[in-house]
Design an enzyme around this catalytic site. Structure first.
Site, PDB file in Angstrom:
ATOM      1  N   ASP A  37       0.559  -1.149  -0.198  1.00 50.30           N
ATOM      2  CA  ASP A  37      -0.041   0.370  -0.447  1.00 50.30           C
ATOM      3  C   ASP A  37       0.635   1.493   0.157  1.00 50.30           C
ATOM      4  OD1 ASP A  37      -2.944   0.263   0.076  1.00 50.30           O
ATOM      5  OD2 ASP A  37      -3.479   0.453   2.211  1.00 50.30           O
ATOM      6  N   HIS A  54       2.755   3.067  -8.853  1.00 46.88           N
ATOM      7  CA  HIS A  54       2.711   2.250  -9.458  1.00 46.88           C
ATOM      8  C   HIS A  54       4.132   1.386  -9.985  1.00 46.88           C
ATOM      9  CE1 HIS A  54      -1.375   2.474  -8.006  1.00 46.88           C
ATOM     10  NE2 HIS A  54      -2.161   2.748  -8.719  1.00 46.88           N
ATOM     11  N   LEU A 148      12.496 -19.133  -4.088  1.00 53.22           N
ATOM     12  CA  LEU A 148      11.121 -18.808  -3.099  1.00 53.22           C
ATOM     13  C   LEU A 148      10.397 -19.021  -3.917  1.00 53.22           C
ATOM     14  CD1 LEU A 148      10.156 -16.718  -1.254  1.00 53.22           C
ATOM     15  CD2 LEU A 148      11.116 -14.883  -3.293  1.00 53.22           C
TER      16      LEU A 148
HETATM   17  C1  LIG Z   1      -1.338  -6.545 -11.633  1.00 59.77           C
HETATM   18  C2  LIG Z   1      -1.402  -5.490 -10.929  1.00 59.77           C
HETATM   19  C3  LIG Z   1      -0.267  -5.736 -10.606  1.00 59.77           C
HETATM   20  C4  LIG Z   1       0.883  -4.302  -9.925  1.00 59.77           C
HETATM   21  C5  LIG Z   1       1.348  -4.139  -9.508  1.00 59.77           C
HETATM   22  N1  LIG Z   1       2.184  -2.804  -8.614  1.00 59.77           N
HETATM   23  C6  LIG Z   1       1.748  -2.122  -8.349  1.00 59.77           C
HETATM   24  C7  LIG Z   1       0.263  -2.092  -6.982  1.00 59.77           C
HETATM   25  C8  LIG Z   1       1.380  -1.933  -6.173  1.00 59.77           C
HETATM   26  C9  LIG Z   1       3.031  -2.398  -6.027  1.00 59.77           C
HETATM   27  C10 LIG Z   1       3.693  -2.948  -6.895  1.00 59.77           C
HETATM   28  C11 LIG Z   1       3.504  -2.810  -8.250  1.00 59.77           C
HETATM   29  N2  LIG Z   1       2.435  -4.953 -10.012  1.00 59.77           N
HETATM   30  N3  LIG Z   1       4.232  -4.832  -9.451  1.00 59.77           N
HETATM   31  C12 LIG Z   1       4.415  -6.670  -9.654  1.00 59.77           C
HETATM   32  C13 LIG Z   1       3.326  -7.263 -10.688  1.00 59.77           C
HETATM   33  C14 LIG Z   1       3.329  -8.277 -11.260  1.00 59.77           C
HETATM   34  C15 LIG Z   1       2.197  -9.142 -11.238  1.00 59.77           C
HETATM   35  C16 LIG Z   1       2.173 -10.935 -11.341  1.00 59.77           C
HETATM   36  C17 LIG Z   1       3.305 -10.763 -12.494  1.00 59.77           C
HETATM   37  F1  LIG Z   1       3.504 -12.418 -12.428  1.00 59.77           F
HETATM   38  C18 LIG Z   1       4.537 -10.384 -12.520  1.00 59.77           C
HETATM   39  C19 LIG Z   1       4.568  -8.856 -11.634  1.00 59.77           C
HETATM   40  C20 LIG Z   1       2.498  -5.901 -10.319  1.00 59.77           C
HETATM   41  N4  LIG Z   1       0.933  -6.047 -10.503  1.00 59.77           N
END
Ligand SMILES: CCc1cc(N2CCCCCC2)n2ncc(-c3ccc(F)cc3)c2n1
Length: 257
Positions: A37, A54, A148
């Site tokens: 968050d 983000h 991991l």
């Molecule tokens: C689908 C929304 C989302 C948002 C997001 N944020 C935005 C919100 C939270 C903070 C982190 C950055 N991240 N960061 C990595 C992924 C990610 C997801 C799956 C995967 F297999 C590899 C990477 C990610 N996915």
């Protein structure tokens, strides 16, 4: 001034190293779950658009994944997109759902190198094809890895997960594949998205919010909760070590005395 900054950085590094050495003397939580968050607030503080937060938060995902893997954490679950996130402006949702392919496009070779196994937890059906293709490709490329388990909660909601499990279980009972008196917590857990994973030992939530937000409602029954005001994009290895150190200082009783 430069000398003072170098001295400060030196102190930070030595503090971080000594804290890492300290936590490595005690059991490391097997499964850490994180509600990431504070990305929008991080951007707002810098007069940047929310999506900049983000994007910065995505870099923190790589940093904390490497740190957790280095500590020997077995499972790291990251709450990346909730079932409630669909209510956000379309532009923001579209940006968020492109992050998995950006992250994997850049870091998948590194994840493979670090023996990390990528896993998805959530309702896949509503995810865009481009998002699902990127994640499933990474899951396929890392399925043999034994380090991991990096478990991304995507389009995930705790109540949605429990309701889906109950429906699937009701079908199995109706089809006589199982009888209700055979049902145990362990068998029920197999119906959840997180099946075969151990329950989280430690939940970390950043940015000062103190609530679960419909995250792993069944699985967090006995987890230790650690809340920090640090915004996710600012969360670093030392913050992770501080959370683990706090975990190690608590006496977990699992309901006992
Ligand atoms: C689908 C929304 C989302 C948002 C997001 N944020 C935005 C919100 C939270 C903070 C982190 C950055 N991240 N960061 C990595 C992924 C990610 C997801 C799956 C995967 F297999 C590899 C990477 C990610 N996915």
């Amino acid at each position: 001034m430069l000398k003072k900054i170098q001295e400060w950085r030196g102190k930070e590094t030595s503090k971080s190293l000594s804290l890492k050495e300290e936590i490595m003397k005690h059991p490391i939580p097997e499964h850490i779950a994180i509600i990431m968050d504070g990305n929008g607030r991080w951007a707002k503080k810098r007069a940047l658009p929310r999506v900049a937060g983000h994007h910065e938060g995505m870099k923190t995902v790589r940093k904390i994944t490497k740190a957790a893997n280095s500590l020997g954490v077995k499972v790291l679950t990251l709450y990346a997109f909730s079932t409630e996130n669909w209510k956000r402006p379309k532009l923001e949702v579209d940006f968020l759902l492109k992050l998995p392919e950006e992250f994997l496009g850049t870091f998948l070779p590194e994840l493979i190198e670090e023996n990390v196994q990528v896993r998805l937890m959530g309702n896949k059906t509503d995810l865009p094809d481009h998002t699902l293709r990127a994640v499933e490709h990474a899951m396929d490329q890392t399925k043999e890895n034994t380090g991991l388990v990096l478990n991304f909660a995507l389009n995930y909601g705790g109540r949605d997960e429990i309701l889906r499990a109950v429906k699937a279980l009701a079908d199995d009972v109706n089809e006589n594949r199982i009888s209700s008196d055979q049902l145990t917590e362990e068998i029920f857990s197999e119906y959840l998205f997180s099946n075969l994973l151990p329950d989280p030992d430690l939940l970390i939530r950043t940015s000062g919010e103190i609530r679960l937000s419909n995250f792993m409602l069944w699985q967090l029954a006995y987890a230790e909760f650690y809340f920090t005001d640090v915004l996710w994009p600012d969360f670093n290895e030392n913050n992770l070590y501080e959370a683990i150190n706090s975990f190690q200082l608590r006496g977990r009783r699992f309901g006992g005395i």
